[in-house]
Motif scaffolding. Structure first.
Motif, PDB file in Angstrom:
ATOM      1  N   HIS A 133     -21.847 -11.268  -2.995  1.00 11.97           N
ATOM      2  CA  HIS A 133     -21.196 -10.648  -2.006  1.00 11.97           C
ATOM      3  C   HIS A 133     -21.514 -11.170  -0.805  1.00 11.97           C
ATOM      4  N   VAL A 134     -22.620 -10.806  -0.524  1.00 11.99           N
ATOM      5  CA  VAL A 134     -23.509 -11.405   0.724  1.00 11.99           C
ATOM      6  C   VAL A 134     -23.129 -12.719   0.912  1.00 11.99           C
ATOM      7  N   GLN A 135     -23.091 -13.608  -0.044  1.00 12.61           N
ATOM      8  CA  GLN A 135     -23.171 -15.096   0.158  1.00 12.61           C
ATOM      9  C   GLN A 135     -21.788 -15.262   0.571  1.00 12.61           C
ATOM     10  N   ALA A 136     -20.890 -14.476   0.047  1.00 16.28           N
ATOM     11  CA  ALA A 136     -19.207 -14.699   0.456  1.00 16.28           C
ATOM     12  C   ALA A 136     -18.938 -14.055   1.869  1.00 16.28           C
ATOM     13  N   TYR A 137     -19.516 -12.982   2.403  1.00 13.53           N
ATOM     14  CA  TYR A 137     -19.260 -12.351   3.516  1.00 13.53           C
ATOM     15  C   TYR A 137     -20.619 -12.162   4.310  1.00 13.53           C
ATOM     16  N   PRO A 138     -21.491 -13.152   4.750  1.00 14.53           N
ATOM     17  CA  PRO A 138     -22.591 -13.380   5.314  1.00 14.53           C
ATOM     18  C   PRO A 138     -22.683 -12.363   6.684  1.00 14.53           C
ATOM     19  N   LEU A 139     -21.614 -12.146   7.475  1.00 15.35           N
ATOM     20  CA  LEU A 139     -21.853 -11.569   8.526  1.00 15.35           C
ATOM     21  C   LEU A 139     -21.538  -9.865   8.340  1.00 15.35           C
ATOM     22  N   ARG A 140     -21.155  -9.544   7.211  1.00 14.54           N
ATOM     23  CA  ARG A 140     -21.021  -7.835   7.138  1.00 14.54           C
ATOM     24  C   ARG A 140     -22.578  -7.373   6.648  1.00 14.54           C
ATOM     25  N   GLU A 141     -22.769  -6.346   7.586  1.00 13.10           N
ATOM     26  CA  GLU A 141     -24.118  -5.795   7.605  1.00 13.10           C
ATOM     27  C   GLU A 141     -24.223  -4.760   6.479  1.00 13.10           C
ATOM     28  N   ARG A 142     -22.957  -4.007   5.945  1.00 13.93           N
ATOM     29  CA  ARG A 142     -23.328  -3.034   5.220  1.00 13.93           C
ATOM     30  C   ARG A 142     -23.728  -3.611   3.845  1.00 13.93           C
ATOM     31  N   PRO A 143     -22.960  -4.592   3.183  1.00 18.17           N
ATOM     32  CA  PRO A 143     -23.690  -5.149   2.047  1.00 18.17           C
ATOM     33  C   PRO A 143     -24.886  -5.859   1.880  1.00 18.17           C
ATOM     34  N   ARG A 144     -25.433  -6.112   3.141  1.00 22.57           N
ATOM     35  CA  ARG A 144     -26.636  -6.599   3.447  1.00 22.57           C
ATOM     36  C   ARG A 144     -27.764  -5.682   3.326  1.00 22.57           C
ATOM     37  N   ALA A 145     -27.426  -4.380   3.921  1.00 21.68           N
ATOM     38  CA  ALA A 145     -28.247  -3.348   3.811  1.00 21.68           C
ATOM     39  C   ALA A 145     -28.279  -2.645   2.401  1.00 21.68           C
ATOM     40  N   ALA A 167     -30.502 -12.148   8.041  1.00 18.73           N
ATOM     41  CA  ALA A 167     -29.104 -11.402   8.955  1.00 18.73           C
ATOM     42  C   ALA A 167     -29.187 -11.871  10.405  1.00 18.73           C
ATOM     43  N   ARG A 168     -30.444 -11.195  10.888  1.00 13.63           N
ATOM     44  CA  ARG A 168     -30.857 -11.090  12.284  1.00 13.63           C
ATOM     45  C   ARG A 168     -30.599 -12.733  12.951  1.00 13.63           C
ATOM     46  N   ALA A 169     -31.161 -13.729  11.752  1.00 10.14           N
ATOM     47  CA  ALA A 169     -30.889 -15.069  12.646  1.00 10.14           C
ATOM     48  C   ALA A 169     -29.591 -15.487  12.708  1.00 10.14           C
ATOM     49  N   LEU A 170     -28.615 -15.192  11.719  1.00 11.00           N
ATOM     50  CA  LEU A 170     -27.197 -15.482  11.500  1.00 11.00           C
ATOM     51  C   LEU A 170     -26.520 -14.625  12.622  1.00 11.00           C
ATOM     52  N   LEU A 171     -26.819 -13.544  12.818  1.00  4.68           N
ATOM     53  CA  LEU A 171     -25.860 -12.698  13.827  1.00  4.68           C
ATOM     54  C   LEU A 171     -26.092 -13.236  15.212  1.00  4.68           C
ATOM     55  N   ASN A 172     -27.373 -13.584  15.587  1.00  8.94           N
ATOM     56  CA  ASN A 172     -27.780 -14.188  16.844  1.00  8.94           C
ATOM     57  C   ASN A 172     -26.967 -15.362  17.034  1.00  8.94           C
ATOM     58  N   GLU A 173     -27.061 -16.473  16.022  1.00  9.67           N
ATOM     59  CA  GLU A 173     -26.611 -17.900  15.996  1.00  9.67           C
ATOM     60  C   GLU A 173     -25.131 -17.685  16.192  1.00  9.67           C
ATOM     61  N   GLU A 174     -24.182 -17.031  15.312  1.00  8.94           N
ATOM     62  CA  GLU A 174     -22.903 -16.906  15.242  1.00  8.94           C
ATOM     63  C   GLU A 174     -22.129 -16.101  16.214  1.00  8.94           C
ATOM     64  N   GLY A 176     -24.249 -14.019  18.680  1.00  9.63           N
ATOM     65  CA  GLY A 176     -25.091 -13.540  19.674  1.00  9.63           C
ATOM     66  C   GLY A 176     -25.446 -12.153  19.774  1.00  9.63           C
ATOM     67  N   LEU A 177     -25.630 -11.527  18.646  1.00  7.87           N
ATOM     68  CA  LEU A 177     -25.786 -10.028  18.398  1.00  7.87           C
ATOM     69  C   LEU A 177     -27.021  -9.698  17.522  1.00  7.87           C
ATOM     70  N   GLU A 178     -27.718  -8.673  17.814  1.00 10.26           N
ATOM     71  CA  GLU A 178     -28.695  -8.098  17.085  1.00 10.26           C
ATOM     72  C   GLU A 178     -28.245  -7.273  15.973  1.00 10.26           C
ATOM     73  N   PRO A 179     -28.870  -7.113  14.936  1.00 15.71           N
ATOM     74  CA  PRO A 179     -28.528  -6.486  13.790  1.00 15.71           C
ATOM     75  C   PRO A 179     -28.234  -4.812  14.249  1.00 15.71           C
ATOM     76  N   GLY A 180     -27.179  -4.171  13.518  1.00 11.53           N
ATOM     77  CA  GLY A 180     -26.660  -2.992  13.849  1.00 11.53           C
ATOM     78  C   GLY A 180     -27.583  -2.071  13.339  1.00 11.53           C
ATOM     79  N   PRO A 181     -27.299  -0.520  13.741  1.00 10.34           N
ATOM     80  CA  PRO A 181     -28.206   0.509  13.255  1.00 10.34           C
ATOM     81  C   PRO A 181     -28.508   0.784  11.881  1.00 10.34           C
ATOM     82  N   GLU A 182     -27.562   0.499  11.159  1.00  8.79           N
ATOM     83  CA  GLU A 182     -27.929   0.549   9.661  1.00  8.79           C
ATOM     84  C   GLU A 182     -28.976  -0.632   8.928  1.00  8.79           C
ATOM     85  N   LEU A 183     -28.693  -1.726   9.486  1.00  7.26           N
ATOM     86  CA  LEU A 183     -29.647  -2.729   9.107  1.00  7.26           C
ATOM     87  C   LEU A 183     -31.053  -2.281   9.659  1.00  7.26           C
TER      88      LEU A 183
END
Length: 505
Positions: A133-145, A167-174, A176-183
């Motif tokens: 699931h994470v591979q299919a939706y790499p920018l979704r933080e809930r499944p990553r957590a 996740a941090r590298a991907l969110l920054n690159e895609e 320009g964000l830092e991981p959210g509170p859940e992560l």
């Protein structure tokens, strides 16, 4: 909900052209709601022409013809469909249907499907499925957590932390964000070693191997869940065994766990079941917070205090209550009343607890045993076990022993005490007036009694005896037939007859 399709058994039904399928889809998406002609036309056509009204009527006629079993009603220039709709998660939602309305619904259904999938992943915490699931939706933080949680649970702490950095590298690159509170929270918990793993309670008692009958009650209860089911009946009628059987049949529908509680402080025990030790404050509120969004199956056995459970229900979870008294003051509970087994069920059950050959050899005597026990499962089980432990006894010998004068109290034999245990327990909870009335019935060998007869036997006025009769009916020691008329179960007659003998000895 992929393409709009229909089958009758194994044969697919032709639903007609795209616009006709769109009309059916619009009705199903608004299941149970009345849609006017204008509303339906606006959903199916972005730029309708005057001929759309006639086309809609034609499509409705053909839908009815193709699907005669569909609950499709027309009233006041509008239409309503009532149907059970299941998303089998195959294909793109509403595939092939094009309009502004369906585009919006496609997005909504896609988000709903995604959330449902992630809810399931949260319950299961399966590493392989989460990785897919994470591979299919790499920018979704809930499944990553959730993946970090699952990896940590398997002792793979380094991999869990690596997921955060990916996740941090991907969110920054895609973005320009830092991981959210859940992560960030789960990352910090792993670093500190204080990520608490959710406890999945599985507390149901074992199902009774020789459980017999109650098919109607079981079917009713399974249809009520996840609502609240109450089971009421006299001591010894098998309320707990029935609740346990229902719970085992339904537990697959409640993936967050099953909790069995028999306690005065039920909120405390529910919290302990999910890992909260020594809770303080408003325990019911804390339980509702812990159970929010979860699907638990909860059995609350032998409910004594209505106030202790009135605030414990949460949406999505189910409760099965057992109580001698029917607690009508509890809102939203559908009660099932049980007594003895049916004739056929009690015979079948007796053959499970005693060698059928011995029963066949004394069929009349076996039936008499069942009648005297009012076909209640618990006493029948005890007597079957007693005969099994005495292979030299006949059933007639057992009946002879049952007919002897027996002094109640501490002198009663242990095996006889086991048979009478349900009524000994009920007796302790009776008032003197209630006990006296049942003793009067036993002396007169009364099977069916009315209010006037009860008043005459007990020496009381009709106005004072009726509340006593109703109180006995509430705990199932007598059975209400029609207004002012009651049946005294044979088992109750026998017990209070023995009790009378003991008091006069």
């Amino acid at each position: 909900m992929g393409p709009v399709r229909a089958w009758r058994e194994d044969e697919e039904i032709d639903l007609g052209p795209r616009q006709q399928r769109a009309v059916l889809a619009a009705l199903l998406l608004n299941n149970g709601l009345r849609l006017s002609n204008d509303q339906l036309i606006g959903m199916v056509w972005d730029d309708p022409t005057p001929s759309a009204v006639m086309a809609l009527r034609t499509y409705m006629y053909k839908i009815r013809k193709n699907l005669p079993g569909l609950d499709l009603k027309s009233k006041d220039g509008g239409y309503t469909v009532r149907a059970e709709i299941v998303d089998d998660c195959r294909g793109e939602p509403l595939e092939g249907l094009n309009s502004t309305y369906f585009e919006a619904q496609r997005v909504r259904l896609g988000q709903h499907r995604l959330k449902s999938r992630e809810d399931w992943l949260e319950r299961e915490l399966d590493v392989l499925e989460l990785q897919k699931h994470v591979q299919a939706y790499p920018l979704r933080e809930r499944p990553r957590a959730l993946l970090m949680h699952a990896l940590y649970r398997e002792g793979r702490q380094a991999e869990a932390l690596d997921q955060f950095h990916q996740a941090r590298a991907l969110l920054n690159e895609e973005l320009g964000l830092e991981p959210g509170p859940e992560l960030r929270k789960i990352h910090a918990q792993i670093l500190k070693g204080d990520l608490h793993l959710a406890r999945k309670p599985e507390q149901l008692p074992p199902d009774v191997a020789d459980f017999t009958g109650r098919e109607r009650e079981i079917a009713q209860a399974l249809g009520i869940l996840p609502g609240t089911v109450g089971i009421t009946g006299m001591h010894g009628s098998g309320k707990t065994a029935l609740a346990t059987r229902i719970a085992h049949l339904a537990k697959h529908r409640f993936p967050d766990g099953q909790i069995f509680v028999r306690s005065a402080d039920m909120a405390n025990e529910l919290l302990r079941a999910v890992g909260v030790e020594n809770p303080t404050g408003d325990k019911a509120a804390l339980w509702r917070e812990k159970a929010r969004g979860k699907r638990f199956l909860i059995v609350l056995d032998d409910v004594q205090d209505v106030a202790a459970i009135s605030d414990l229900h949460t949406p999505g979870s189910a409760m099965i209550l057992t109580s001698v008294r029917q607690r009508n003051e509890l809102p939203g509970v559908i009660w099932l009343k049980i007594a003895g087994l049916t004739e056929a069920e009690s015979r079948e059950f007796f053959r499970k607890v005693l060698d059928p050959a011995r029963i066949d050899a004394e069929a009349d005597q076996a039936e008499e045993v069942l009648v005297r026990m009012s076909r209640l499962p618990n006493p029948v089980r005890v007597l079957g076990g007693k005969l099994t432990a005495r292979p030299g006894w006949t059933i007639a010998m057992l009946l002879t022993q049952m007919e002897r004068e027996t002094r109640l109290g501490d002198a009663i034999p242990s095996d006889c005490r086991s048979v009478l245990a349900p009524l000994i327990k009920a007796d302790k909870q009776l008032t003197d007036e209630e006990r006296h009335l049942l003793t009067c019935f036993a002396k007169q060998n009364a099977e069916v009694i009315n209010v006037s007869e009860a008043a005459e036997m007990s020496g009381n006025e009709i106005g004072t005896i009726e509340p006593v009769l109703e109180a006995l009916a509430d705990v199932h020691l007598i059975e209400p037939l029609v207004l002012g008329r009651y049946r005294v179960p044979r088992f109750v007659q026998m017990y209070f007859g023995l009790r009378t003998l003991s008091l006069t000895s």
